[in-house]
Design a protein around this motif. Structure first.
Motif, PDB file in Angstrom:
ATOM      1  N   VAL A 230      38.281  54.373  39.977  1.00  0.00           N
ATOM      2  CA  VAL A 230      38.306  53.413  38.869  1.00  0.00           C
ATOM      3  C   VAL A 230      38.023  52.020  39.433  1.00  0.00           C
ATOM      4  O   VAL A 230      38.578  51.639  40.472  1.00  0.00           O
ATOM      5  N   PHE A 231      37.169  51.281  38.744  1.00  0.00           N
ATOM      6  CA  PHE A 231      36.731  49.977  39.232  1.00  0.00           C
ATOM      7  C   PHE A 231      36.918  48.931  38.140  1.00  0.00           C
ATOM      8  O   PHE A 231      36.661  49.205  36.972  1.00  0.00           O
ATOM      9  N   GLU A 232      37.357  47.742  38.556  1.00  0.00           N
ATOM     10  CA  GLU A 232      37.565  46.663  37.585  1.00  0.00           C
ATOM     11  C   GLU A 232      36.571  45.530  37.840  1.00  0.00           C
ATOM     12  O   GLU A 232      36.362  45.135  38.991  1.00  0.00           O
ATOM     13  N   PHE A 233      35.994  45.033  36.753  1.00  0.00           N
ATOM     14  CA  PHE A 233      35.062  43.911  36.830  1.00  0.00           C
ATOM     15  C   PHE A 233      35.578  42.803  35.915  1.00  0.00           C
ATOM     16  O   PHE A 233      36.060  43.072  34.817  1.00  0.00           O
ATOM     17  N   THR A 234      35.462  41.559  36.373  1.00  0.00           N
ATOM     18  CA  THR A 234      35.868  40.419  35.553  1.00  0.00           C
ATOM     19  C   THR A 234      34.611  39.700  35.084  1.00  0.00           C
ATOM     20  O   THR A 234      33.677  39.510  35.872  1.00  0.00           O
ATOM     21  N   LEU A 235      34.603  39.322  33.813  1.00  0.00           N
ATOM     22  CA  LEU A 235      33.432  38.609  33.278  1.00  0.00           C
ATOM     23  C   LEU A 235      33.439  37.167  33.766  1.00  0.00           C
ATOM     24  O   LEU A 235      34.381  36.417  33.508  1.00  0.00           O
ATOM     25  N   ASP A 236      32.394  36.814  34.511  1.00  0.00           N
ATOM     26  CA  ASP A 236      32.187  35.421  34.902  1.00  0.00           C
ATOM     27  C   ASP A 236      31.372  34.781  33.786  1.00  0.00           C
ATOM     28  O   ASP A 236      30.167  34.972  33.690  1.00  0.00           O
ATOM     29  N   ARG A 237      32.065  34.061  32.904  1.00  0.00           N
ATOM     30  CA  ARG A 237      31.418  33.579  31.674  1.00  0.00           C
ATOM     31  C   ARG A 237      30.249  32.642  31.937  1.00  0.00           C
ATOM     32  O   ARG A 237      29.231  32.709  31.251  1.00  0.00           O
ATOM     33  N   GLU A 238      30.409  31.735  32.928  1.00  0.00           N
ATOM     34  CA  GLU A 238      29.344  30.760  33.186  1.00  0.00           C
ATOM     35  C   GLU A 238      28.059  31.458  33.612  1.00  0.00           C
ATOM     36  O   GLU A 238      26.968  31.125  33.195  1.00  0.00           O
ATOM     37  N   VAL A 239      28.224  32.477  34.480  1.00  0.00           N
ATOM     38  CA  VAL A 239      27.050  33.173  35.011  1.00  0.00           C
ATOM     39  C   VAL A 239      26.629  34.303  34.071  1.00  0.00           C
ATOM     40  O   VAL A 239      25.466  34.701  34.029  1.00  0.00           O
ATOM     41  N   GLY A 240      27.594  34.807  33.327  1.00  0.00           N
ATOM     42  CA  GLY A 240      27.289  35.889  32.379  1.00  0.00           C
ATOM     43  C   GLY A 240      27.284  37.260  33.024  1.00  0.00           C
ATOM     44  O   GLY A 240      26.755  38.212  32.463  1.00  0.00           O
ATOM     45  N   SER A 241      27.869  37.399  34.221  1.00  0.00           N
ATOM     46  CA  SER A 241      27.848  38.736  34.834  1.00  0.00           C
ATOM     47  C   SER A 241      29.257  39.276  35.085  1.00  0.00           C
ATOM     48  O   SER A 241      30.230  38.513  35.184  1.00  0.00           O
ATOM     49  N   TRP A 242      29.337  40.592  35.171  1.00  0.00           N
ATOM     50  CA  TRP A 242      30.584  41.280  35.473  1.00  0.00           C
ATOM     51  C   TRP A 242      30.712  41.372  36.999  1.00  0.00           C
ATOM     52  O   TRP A 242      29.845  41.957  37.657  1.00  0.00           O
ATOM     53  N   VAL A 243      31.790  40.827  37.544  1.00  0.00           N
ATOM     54  CA  VAL A 243      31.956  40.801  38.994  1.00  0.00           C
ATOM     55  C   VAL A 243      33.138  41.690  39.391  1.00  0.00           C
ATOM     56  O   VAL A 243      34.230  41.578  38.805  1.00  0.00           O
ATOM     57  N   MET A 244      32.920  42.556  40.376  1.00  0.00           N
ATOM     58  CA  MET A 244      33.991  43.483  40.770  1.00  0.00           C
ATOM     59  C   MET A 244      35.192  42.722  41.319  1.00  0.00           C
ATOM     60  O   MET A 244      35.055  41.900  42.223  1.00  0.00           O
ATOM     61  N   THR A 245      36.367  42.991  40.736  1.00  0.00           N
ATOM     62  CA  THR A 245      37.581  42.305  41.188  1.00  0.00           C
ATOM     63  C   THR A 245      38.655  43.296  41.627  1.00  0.00           C
ATOM     64  O   THR A 245      39.723  42.890  42.099  1.00  0.00           O
ATOM     65  N   ASP A 246      38.437  44.555  41.436  1.00  0.00           N
ATOM     66  CA  ASP A 246      39.364  45.567  41.954  1.00  0.00           C
ATOM     67  C   ASP A 246      38.547  46.824  42.254  1.00  0.00           C
ATOM     68  O   ASP A 246      38.020  47.462  41.349  1.00  0.00           O
ATOM     69  N   ALA A 247      38.407  47.128  43.535  1.00  0.00           N
ATOM     70  CA  ALA A 247      37.607  48.286  43.937  1.00  0.00           C
ATOM     71  C   ALA A 247      38.556  49.445  44.170  1.00  0.00           C
ATOM     72  O   ALA A 247      39.546  49.313  44.886  1.00  0.00           O
ATOM     73  N   ASP A 248      38.270  50.566  43.559  1.00  0.00           N
ATOM     74  CA  ASP A 248      39.081  51.762  43.709  1.00  0.00           C
ATOM     75  C   ASP A 248      40.542  51.523  43.309  1.00  0.00           C
ATOM     76  O   ASP A 248      41.451  51.542  44.130  1.00  0.00           O
ATOM     77  N   MET A 249      40.754  51.298  42.034  1.00  0.00           N
ATOM     78  CA  MET A 249      42.109  51.078  41.498  1.00  0.00           C
ATOM     79  C   MET A 249      42.926  52.361  41.609  1.00  0.00           C
ATOM     80  O   MET A 249      42.482  53.416  41.164  1.00  0.00           O
ATOM     81  N   LYS A 250      44.103  52.248  42.178  1.00  0.00           N
ATOM     82  CA  LYS A 250      45.034  53.388  42.229  1.00  0.00           C
ATOM     83  C   LYS A 250      46.344  52.916  41.606  1.00  0.00           C
ATOM     84  O   LYS A 250      46.881  51.891  42.018  1.00  0.00           O
ATOM     85  N   MET A 251      46.853  53.654  40.610  1.00  0.00           N
ATOM     86  CA  MET A 251      48.059  53.146  39.957  1.00  0.00           C
ATOM     87  C   MET A 251      49.293  53.388  40.829  1.00  0.00           C
ATOM     88  O   MET A 251      49.476  54.478  41.376  1.00  0.00           O
TER      89      MET A 251
END
Ligand code: AHG
Ligand code: MN
Ligand code: MN
Length: 334
Positions: free
Chosen positions: A179-200
């Motif tokens: 599972v991977f998390e991306f945060t929207l960088d609004r100024e640039v308009g792209s989804w940037v990975m902020t959590d690689a391989d999420m494990k609960m």
């Protein structure tokens, strides 16, 4: 260090992990783009005249919020002409939406809950979009896709994810490789990975349930919750915390990040029935939770093993921490 955008991640999955067909990659990019547009509409709020309810009801008899309908249209518009889909299905539409003949068609089926947590829109709490991707059965090549083609178990999902429109706009995604998390960088308009391989995290003492339904629960669910509410003095021997956002996306996201258990069990109001929808909510969230090392049941067995009988079927949901899910599922049989 170079930032990993969603596009780069998906291309890497396609090239190196060799798990992601090009068509599916482009489909996910399109869904992510639609979520960006929805995020924009959600954040405008009253200024965009998107708040409030309509006079209409959806197929499940729920009053539709303006944003339910707007987000549904945005997802349909974005995905209709891409050439990757055979058809779509949504919580907000009575039946499936086939790709019109004027557009190219593809081999995937897309299902979504355009706005999850609608009751939170007007009070500025987190809402989200949940989606699930299936492959159209080979048998439907050369004929029109039907509702029955969608009735595949959660195990057949090739991708699932959600966008959450909260303090940050996030996209959480799995194509079956974690599972991977991306945060929207609004100024640039792209989804940037902020959590690689999420494990609960496991072993955390926090539960999420709407306590106002207590009188409707089964004896097993009541026992499970009562034992936790009893805290250190009770049979668990430790205190538990409780959270309930009433947006499944927000509750599930919290559980993915910091552990615990989420429950919307079957109850006595509608015997044998439940609130959450198998195809648009329970299956995609179960896919993500299992990929992150958690478990998901309908109170009896794994949600993803349920054979769907209807597009808008509802199902009990118990998901998150493996040991806690096992306990409540065992009690649930009482
Ligand atoms: P939706 O807004 O798509 O109808 O989903 C709402 C769901 C889910 O997000 C949440 O967990 C649950 O309903 C909340 O229900 P209660 O208001 O009964 O607590
Ligand atoms: Mn929902
Ligand atoms: Mn919804």
């Amino acid at each position: 260090m170079a930032r990993t955008t969603l596009t780069r991640f998906l291309i890497e999955q396609q090239r190196h992990a060799n798990v992601l067909p090009g068509e599916l990659r482009l489909l996910i990019e399109t869904v992510a783009r639609a979520c960006k547009t929805i995020s924009h509409a959600v954040s405008k709020g009253a200024l965009g005249e998107v708040l409030g309810s309509l006079d209409s009801e959806n197929v499940q008899g729920e009053v539709q919020k303006k944003l339910d309908v707007i987000a549904n249209e945005m997802l349909l518009d974005a995905n209709e002409w891409g050439g990757h889909l055979a058809a779509m299905a949504s919580e907000e539409m009575e039946t499936i939406h086939r790709i019109p003949n004027r557009y190219p068609k593809g081999e995937y089926l897309l299902l979504f809950d355009p706005i999850d947590g609608s009751s939170n829109i007007d009070v500025d709490l987190s809402v989200g979009t949940i989606f699930s991707v299936l492959r159209a059965p080979e048998a439907c090549a050369g004929r029109e896709v039907t509702e029955d083609d969608f009735l595949q178990s959660g195990r057949a999902q090739v991708a699932a994810g959600y966008a959450i429109y909260g303090p940050q706009t996030l996209l959480v995604l799995s194509v079956g490789t974690g599972v991977f998390e991306f945060t929207l960088d609004r100024e640039v308009g792209s989804w940037v990975m902020t959590d690689a391989d999420m494990k609960m995290p496991q072993g955390k003492c926090e539960f999420a349930i709407n306590m106002s339904n207590r009188r409707q629960w089964s004896p097993g669910v009541t026992r499970y919750i009562d034992e936790r509410v009893a805290g250190g003095a009770g049979p668990c021997g430790q205190d538990y915390n409780m959270r309930w956002t009433a947006s499944m996306v927000a509750d599930v996201h919290r559980i993915l990040k910091r552990g615990g258990i989420f429950m919307y069990p079957c109850d006595h109001r509608t015997p044998g029935k439940a609130k959450l929808r198998l195809m648009y909510e329970a299956n995609p969230m179960s896919f993500l939770i299992e990929q992150a090392g958690g478990a998901a049941t309908d109170g009896f067995g794994a949600i993803m093993d349920v054979t769907p009988t209807g597009l808008h079927q509802r199902v009990g949901v118990v998901l998150g921490d493996r040991a806690e899910v096992e306990t409540v599922t065992a009690y649930g049989q009482e």
